[in-house]
Design a protein around this motif. Structure first.
Motif, PDB file in Angstrom:
ATOM      1  N   LEU A 232     -12.684  58.166  34.997  1.00 31.18           N
ATOM      2  CA  LEU A 232     -12.544  58.381  33.562  1.00 31.18           C
ATOM      3  C   LEU A 232     -11.130  58.006  33.151  1.00 31.18           C
ATOM      4  N   VAL A 233     -10.989  57.008  32.291  1.00 33.00           N
ATOM      5  CA  VAL A 233      -9.671  56.567  31.828  1.00 33.00           C
ATOM      6  C   VAL A 233      -9.222  57.475  30.687  1.00 33.00           C
ATOM      7  N   GLN A 234      -7.995  58.039  30.835  1.00 32.06           N
ATOM      8  CA  GLN A 234      -7.445  58.948  29.841  1.00 32.06           C
ATOM      9  C   GLN A 234      -6.072  58.486  29.397  1.00 32.06           C
ATOM     10  N   SER A 235      -5.593  59.024  28.278  1.00 33.58           N
ATOM     11  CA  SER A 235      -4.377  58.490  27.649  1.00 33.58           C
ATOM     12  C   SER A 235      -3.125  58.659  28.502  1.00 33.58           C
ATOM     13  N   LYS A 236      -3.048  59.705  29.309  1.00 35.87           N
ATOM     14  CA  LYS A 236      -1.852  59.939  30.121  1.00 35.87           C
ATOM     15  C   LYS A 236      -1.924  59.260  31.483  1.00 35.87           C
ATOM     16  N   GLN A 237      -2.991  58.538  31.719  1.00 33.82           N
ATOM     17  CA  GLN A 237      -3.244  57.967  33.044  1.00 33.82           C
ATOM     18  C   GLN A 237      -2.199  56.904  33.396  1.00 33.82           C
ATOM     19  N   PRO A 238      -1.583  56.998  34.594  1.00 29.90           N
ATOM     20  CA  PRO A 238      -0.549  56.028  34.967  1.00 29.90           C
ATOM     21  C   PRO A 238      -1.081  54.726  35.545  1.00 29.90           C
ATOM     22  N   ALA A 239      -2.357  54.694  35.953  1.00 33.61           N
ATOM     23  CA  ALA A 239      -2.867  53.485  36.615  1.00 33.61           C
ATOM     24  C   ALA A 239      -4.368  53.350  36.378  1.00 33.61           C
ATOM     25  N   TYR A 240      -4.825  52.094  36.415  1.00 30.52           N
ATOM     26  CA  TYR A 240      -6.251  51.783  36.337  1.00 30.52           C
ATOM     27  C   TYR A 240      -6.702  51.337  37.715  1.00 30.52           C
TER      28      TYR A 240
ATOM     29  N   PHE B 208       8.037  51.879  24.714  1.00 24.88           N
ATOM     30  CA  PHE B 208       9.058  52.198  23.709  1.00 24.88           C
ATOM     31  C   PHE B 208       9.368  53.687  23.729  1.00 24.88           C
ATOM     32  N   SER B 209       8.359  54.496  23.964  1.00 23.75           N
ATOM     33  CA  SER B 209       8.551  55.942  24.015  1.00 23.75           C
ATOM     34  C   SER B 209       9.471  56.340  25.170  1.00 23.75           C
ATOM     35  N   ASP B 210       9.173  55.857  26.371  1.00 25.03           N
ATOM     36  CA  ASP B 210       9.995  56.208  27.537  1.00 25.03           C
ATOM     37  C   ASP B 210      11.415  55.683  27.391  1.00 25.03           C
ATOM     38  N   TRP B 211      11.545  54.466  26.861  1.00 23.15           N
ATOM     39  CA  TRP B 211      12.878  53.878  26.680  1.00 23.15           C
ATOM     40  C   TRP B 211      13.711  54.710  25.719  1.00 23.15           C
ATOM     41  N   THR B 212      13.106  55.167  24.624  1.00 28.22           N
ATOM     42  CA  THR B 212      13.841  55.952  23.635  1.00 28.22           C
ATOM     43  C   THR B 212      14.279  57.295  24.217  1.00 28.22           C
ATOM     44  N   VAL B 213      13.398  57.940  24.969  1.00 30.20           N
ATOM     45  CA  VAL B 213      13.756  59.214  25.595  1.00 30.20           C
ATOM     46  C   VAL B 213      14.953  59.033  26.525  1.00 30.20           C
ATOM     47  N   GLU B 214      14.972  57.940  27.290  1.00 33.42           N
ATOM     48  CA  GLU B 214      16.117  57.649  28.162  1.00 33.42           C
ATOM     49  C   GLU B 214      17.371  57.370  27.337  1.00 33.42           C
ATOM     50  N   LEU B 215      17.216  56.595  26.263  1.00 29.19           N
ATOM     51  CA  LEU B 215      18.358  56.273  25.403  1.00 29.19           C
ATOM     52  C   LEU B 215      18.989  57.538  24.839  1.00 29.19           C
ATOM     53  N   LEU B 216      18.150  58.525  24.500  1.00 36.44           N
ATOM     54  CA  LEU B 216      18.623  59.793  23.941  1.00 36.44           C
ATOM     55  C   LEU B 216      18.993  60.791  25.026  1.00 36.44           C
ATOM     56  N   GLU B 217      19.099  60.308  26.246  1.00 34.38           N
ATOM     57  CA  GLU B 217      19.512  61.111  27.402  1.00 34.38           C
ATOM     58  C   GLU B 217      18.617  62.336  27.585  1.00 34.38           C
ATOM     59  N   LYS B 218      17.321  62.124  27.312  1.00 35.51           N
ATOM     60  CA  LYS B 218      16.285  63.136  27.527  1.00 35.51           C
ATOM     61  C   LYS B 218      16.545  64.427  26.753  1.00 35.51           C
ATOM     62  N   THR B 219      17.148  64.290  25.578  1.00 35.48           N
ATOM     63  CA  THR B 219      17.389  65.464  24.731  1.00 35.48           C
ATOM     64  C   THR B 219      16.167  65.832  23.907  1.00 35.48           C
ATOM     65  N   ILE B 220      15.134  64.990  23.942  1.00 37.14           N
ATOM     66  CA  ILE B 220      13.890  65.278  23.239  1.00 37.14           C
ATOM     67  C   ILE B 220      12.713  65.047  24.188  1.00 37.14           C
ATOM     68  N   SER B 221      11.593  65.619  23.815  1.00 32.73           N
ATOM     69  CA  SER B 221      10.327  65.267  24.448  1.00 32.73           C
ATOM     70  C   SER B 221       9.439  64.665  23.375  1.00 32.73           C
ATOM     71  N   VAL B 222       8.392  63.980  23.786  1.00 34.06           N
ATOM     72  CA  VAL B 222       7.502  63.300  22.844  1.00 34.06           C
ATOM     73  C   VAL B 222       6.169  64.019  22.834  1.00 34.06           C
ATOM     74  N   SER B 223       5.650  64.275  21.646  1.00 37.63           N
ATOM     75  CA  SER B 223       4.370  64.970  21.528  1.00 37.63           C
ATOM     76  C   SER B 223       3.268  64.160  22.189  1.00 37.63           C
ATOM     77  N   ASP B 224       2.239  64.825  22.621  1.00 37.71           N
ATOM     78  CA  ASP B 224       1.139  64.215  23.359  1.00 37.71           C
ATOM     79  C   ASP B 224       0.505  63.084  22.552  1.00 37.71           C
ATOM     80  N   ALA B 225       0.569  61.875  23.103  1.00 37.32           N
ATOM     81  CA  ALA B 225       0.024  60.707  22.398  1.00 37.32           C
ATOM     82  C   ALA B 225      -1.475  60.831  22.193  1.00 37.32           C
ATOM     83  N   SER B 226      -2.157  61.536  23.105  1.00 38.62           N
ATOM     84  CA  SER B 226      -3.606  61.656  22.984  1.00 38.62           C
ATOM     85  C   SER B 226      -3.991  62.436  21.735  1.00 38.62           C
TER      86      SER B 226
END
Length: 691
Positions: free
Chosen positions: A620-628, A262-280
């Motif tokens: 070590l699995v971390q919040s920003k990790q793209p793959a397991y 949902f976070s990535d989709w919203t950023v795309e919808l807003l044409e990347k005019t915002i960034s999202v604070s670190d989820a971690s």
């Protein structure tokens, strides 16, 4: 017929089938690379056929059902596979696609001598099942054959031998398809009507995510003329989970479905005019600093995710709309006037259901066209007069409100337009963040909603939406996605018992289902867990105890394993004991995936460092990790949701680490284990485990 003769007969049939499939594959010519549209379409069809044959070549089929159609049909063996294949130079089916109506008998038949049935385009077809047979085929050889039903034998119902065999297999780092073991209750969800918002409450290990993915494949097959893969979308909790499920749809022959958060989709919808604070940071705040129940209830995420906050946003949007049409006349030159009444009529009658900023822009364009037309009709060609009129036009239309989603949202939290009903602490923190064009997770739903109201969807509406871990969604988030469809067609799945994001999610499905009319809704419960052994499921159920609420406890399949052990350990011995247990499990060679689950990210970093220093190769699995990546991993409990491992070691199940407020967290951690679960605890054992 003996088992050996049945095996030989089926192996002969398999060899012939593979030869037929290979002949068809070899007959397909090279890809067309020209510009002729007709040839391009034919090439696309040929490529789709090639992909189906490639899937069939790897595993032609996994099931057989001998069906005698009533009243006087002959008995036919139907072979069920991931892709339908006809014999070469014939319309006779070699393999029936698992999504075809006739294949539903393979999944829905539960034994007995009563007639079975399926819904075909010509109506309901009834018949007798004489045989249900399961196969496991690898590299052209039948490695397992199980007759789960033979008509006339003493067993009155289908046995679970093949299912239990598949469940006992080890896992790698990717979710697998379940076409060969889909159960009746799962099949009913997969084949449910498309024109519904389908809510699935599924306990841990019930296969709800996999069922949702198979449902997408079914919908594309069943409604090929009305639904397109590129107009479907999957919302997952994080990018690591997207990687984990990435292999299922391609294996089912489905591509081009959007998969995002949902976070990535919203950023795309807003044409990347915002960034999202670190989820971690947010997760650290809630999961590691141990917030109280009162703090959770008063959280900014719960406030901004509510429909009450949506009403506040709607009021601001309505206020902007009221100020769109000017209330004073426009006079570009003397004796030339456009009345507010005329502008209001244009706005209300000519622009229909267009979004707010589009209507605003069209009104501005209409005012300019009116000015140009009037100047032309009056024969005014003097450049100075026309330039003066244009200056007045620019000054006049500049006062007509124009906003980006970010500007309008930010105006609610500071300055003259500050909304009084927003708590001051929330307003101040939000205003400070938005000044830097940074949004927190709870800001995304209102921002996306405002964007849709101001500008609409940039692309076509979605044919179908899948929302995984939906118990962590707010009503406002779901309302945003509901607006992205013309008619409701969703698969919304989750588990209230795993609702660890209480500061933002829902406590009851009614909070989300209330967004839909009754006729738009479907609701299913999946209470049987296929992931873990009976011992693990029964142990995990006790953790929740009276917290079960509106959700039934998980019911395990009859697959027994080792008992669950909770063992005390001293601070001094703690890390060494963890390393010894991991070595012991690895030495047995029984587990391909092992996870040490810690309470916090800091605790996991400590464990991971110790394992590395002592010769154990762990990730070590971390919040920003793209793959397991599979293998041995160390993961914070709040990041383990959605994953599964052959063996799990809960690093510390002490009272200090797991208070009564953490019941769902500990439940999530324990239900990640398929075959083996062990818990260490330092000091006093958490009261969630009783004695």
């Amino acid at each position: 017929m003996t088992v050996q003769s049945a095996y030989q007969e089926e192996q002969d049939r398999l060899t012939k089938s593979l030869n037929d499939i290979m002949t068809q594959l070899q007959a397909i010519g090279p890809r067309y690379k020209g510009d002729d549209f007709t040839e391009q379409m034919l090439d696309l069809q040929q490529e789709e056929r090639r992909l189906r044959l490639e899937i069939s070549r790897r595993e032609p089929y996994f099931g057989r059902v001998d069906f005698e159609e009533l009243p006087d049909g002959e008995m036919k063996p139907l072979y069920i596979g991931k892709a339908g294949v006809a014999k070469k130079d014939s319309n006779e089916l070699l393999v029936i696609d698992w999504r075809a109506p006739a294949a539903s008998v393979f999944y829905s038949f539960t034994g007995g001598e009563s007639p079975a049935s399926y819904e075909s385009p010509d109506g309901q077809i009834e018949g007798h099942v004489h045989l249900k047979r399961n196969f496991m085929i690898r590299q052209g050889e039948i490695v397992r054959l199980v007759d789960s039903y033979v008509r006339g034998q003493e067993e009155g119902s289908v046995t679970d031998e093949f299912l239990l065999y598949r469940l006992g297999e080890n896992k790698d780092n990717k979710l697998r398809d379940i076409v060969s073991t889909i159960q009746g209750e799962q099949d009913r969800i997969i084949r449910a009507d498309r024109s519904k918002a389908l809510f699935i409450q599924g306990v841990a290990g019930s296969g709800k995510t996999t069922v949702a993915l198979h449902r997408l494949a079914f919908l594309l097959y069943q409604y090929a003329d009305r639904m397109r893969a590129e107009r479907m979308i999957i919302f997952a909790p994080n990018r690591m989970f997207l990687d984990y499920i990435s292999g299922v749809l391609p294996e089912l022959g489905v591509g081009d479905i959007q998969q995002t958060t949902f976070s990535d989709w919203t950023v795309e919808l807003l044409e990347k005019t915002i960034s999202v604070s670190d989820a971690s940071e947010a997760m650290s705040y809630w999961f590691e600093e141990r917030r109280t129940a009162e703090e959770i209830e008063q959280a900014s995420g719960r406030f901004k995710g509510s429909l009450d906050f949506k009403a506040i946003v709607d009021e601001r949007i309505a206020d902007v709309e009221q100020r769109i049409v000017p209330v004073i006349p426009f006079t570009p030159i003397d004796r030339m006037e456009l009345s507010p009444e005329q502008m209001r009529e244009w706005y209300e009658t000519d622009y229909g259901d267009e979004t707010l900023m589009k209507k605003r822009d069209r009104l501005v364009s209409r005012i300019r066209r009116w000015m140009e037309s009037e100047l032309k009709m009056k024969g005014i060609a003097d450049k100075k007069i026309r330039a003066k009129a244009l200056t007045k036009f620019n000054s006049f239309t500049k006062k007509i409100p124009s906003y980006t989603a970010l500007q309008l949202y930010a105006s609610m939290f500071s300055g003259k337009q500050l909304v009084a009903s927003i708590p001051k602490r929330i307003a101040a923190a939000t205003a400070e963040r938005l000044k830097k064009e940074v949004a927190a997770a709870e800001d995304l739903a209102p921002l996306a909603y405002i964007q849709l109201q101001l500008f609409g969807l940039p692309k076509q509406a979605f044919d179908h939406i899948v929302i995984d871990e939906a118990q962590d969604y707010s009503p406002f988030q779901l309302e945003v996605l509901r607006l992205c469809q013309r008619t409701a067609s969703m698969t919304v799945l989750g588990d209230l018992q795993q609702g660890i994001h209480a500061y933002a999610g829902v406590q009851s499905w009614s909070e989300l289902t209330a967004l839909f009319e009754e006729e738009q809704l479907g609701y299913f419960e999946l209470n049987r867990s296929y992931r873990s052994t009976m011992e693990i499921i029964e142990f995990a159920n006790k953790i929740l105890g009276s917290m079960i609420g509106e959700v039934k406890p998980a019911v395990p399949v009859f697959r027994s394993g080792d008992p669950v052990i909770a063992e005390p350990v001293t601070d001094k011995e703690w890390l060494r004991s963890i390393a010894e247990t991991v070595r012991e499990w690895q030495a047995k060679g029984e587990y391909e995936t092992i996870s040490v689950i810690g309470r916090t990210a800091l605790q996991c970093e400590t464990i991971h460092l110790y394992l590395q220093e002592n010769g154990l190769d762990a990730s070590l699995v971390q919040s920003k990790q793209p793959a397991y990546g599979g293998g041995l991993s160390v993961v914070p409990v709040y990041l383990s949701k959605g994953l599964e491992f052959d063996a799990v070691l809960i690093a510390d199940a002490s009272a200090e680490d797991y208070s009564p407020l953490d019941a769902k967290l500990l439940y999530v951690g324990c239900t990640r284990a398929l075959h083996k679960l062990k818990l260490y605890y330092r000091g006093e054992l958490t009261m969630l485990l009783g004695e």
